[in-house]
Motif scaffolding. Structure first.
Motif, mmCIF file in Angstrom:
data_model
loop_
_atom_site.group_PDB
_atom_site.id
_atom_site.type_symbol
_atom_site.label_atom_id
_atom_site.label_comp_id
_atom_site.label_asym_id
_atom_site.label_seq_id
_atom_site.Cartn_x
_atom_site.Cartn_y
_atom_site.Cartn_z
ATOM 1 N N ALA A 1 0.859 -1.189 0.000
ATOM 2 C CA ALA A 1 0.000 0.000 0.000
ATOM 3 C C ALA A 1 0.895 1.239 0.000
ATOM 4 O O ALA A 1 2.041 1.187 0.441
ATOM 5 C CB ALA A 1 -0.904 -0.006 1.221
ATOM 6 N N TYR B 1 -5.356 -6.376 1.730
ATOM 7 C CA TYR B 1 -5.461 -5.550 2.929
ATOM 8 C C TYR B 1 -6.901 -5.421 3.439
ATOM 9 O O TYR B 1 -7.125 -4.940 4.539
ATOM 10 C CB TYR B 1 -4.906 -4.148 2.673
ATOM 11 N N ALA C 1 -3.598 0.264 -2.905
ATOM 12 C CA ALA C 1 -3.510 -0.908 -2.028
ATOM 13 C C ALA C 1 -3.905 -2.163 -2.786
ATOM 14 O O ALA C 1 -4.671 -2.114 -3.746
ATOM 15 C CB ALA C 1 -4.415 -0.736 -0.815
ATOM 16 N N GLU D 1 -2.558 5.144 5.490
ATOM 17 C CA GLU D 1 -2.144 5.794 4.244
ATOM 18 C C GLU D 1 -2.636 7.237 4.178
ATOM 19 O O GLU D 1 -1.917 8.121 3.714
ATOM 20 C CB GLU D 1 -2.600 4.979 3.033
#
Length: 179
Positions: free
Chosen positions: A59, A73, A69, A87
């Motif tokens: 990511a 995830y 990503a 992020e």
């Protein structure tokens, strides 16, 4: 797919072979961004975009409001919320908190990632309560038997095995920021 919330335009792009709940991801982006804005003030991004593609190994936040990503995830119980928050936190903690963060042996990468990890824990606590934050912290607890020396690592070390990188830069950095 798009969502307008809190004065920010959220966009989501999924690769053709990725099947995720678009509305849920957009809502998670807006909620995480809102929590981080409440804690740290505006990041001044009017548009934030997330794209999800199987071709992505890791990511990232590219520094312009674009997050990427892998779908892997989004398999955890929080459906990627902690990852999205992490992020997004780079909008505040990108290269703004340390000098020479891309330079090897500067130690800057662990500060940038540590702040983002800690910020994601704050957002996760707001979203899922103390229990949710405790689970996120437990997942990110560093292992002192495997960790490296954070001073000698940089963002270039993202090419290392993820387990070593995670323990040293993300997990240890998050623990230091929490202290």
């Amino acid at each position: 797919e798009e969502l307008q919330a809190n004065g920010v335009h959220y966009r989501l792009h999924l690769a053709e072979d990725v099947r995720l709940d678009r509305a849920r991801l957009l809502a998670a982006m807006a909620r995480a961004h809102g929590v981080l804005t409440d804690h740290f003030g505006s990041d001044r991004f009017s548009t934030v975009t997330l794209f999800v593609d199987r071709a992505l190994a890791r990511a990232f936040n590219d520094g312009s409001g674009v997050l990427g990503a892998s779908p892997r995830y989004f398999r955890q119980g929080d459906y990627g919320f902690n990852l999205i928050a992490h992020e997004l936190a780079h909008n505040w903690w990108g290269a703004t908190v340390t000098e020479k963060w891309l330079t090897p042996a500067s130690g800057g990468q662990w500060i940038v990632e540590g702040f983002a990890t800690f910020a994601s824990w704050l957002a996760t606590e707001a979203e899922f309560g103390r229990g949710g934050a405790a689970r996120a912290v437990a997942r990110e607890r560093f292992d002192p038997q495997r960790q490296g020396v954070i001073q000698v690592m940089s963002s270039l070390d993202n090419a290392l095995a993820e387990s070593r990188n995670r323990d040293t830069i993300y997990r240890k950095g998050g623990a230091v920021a929490a202290m």
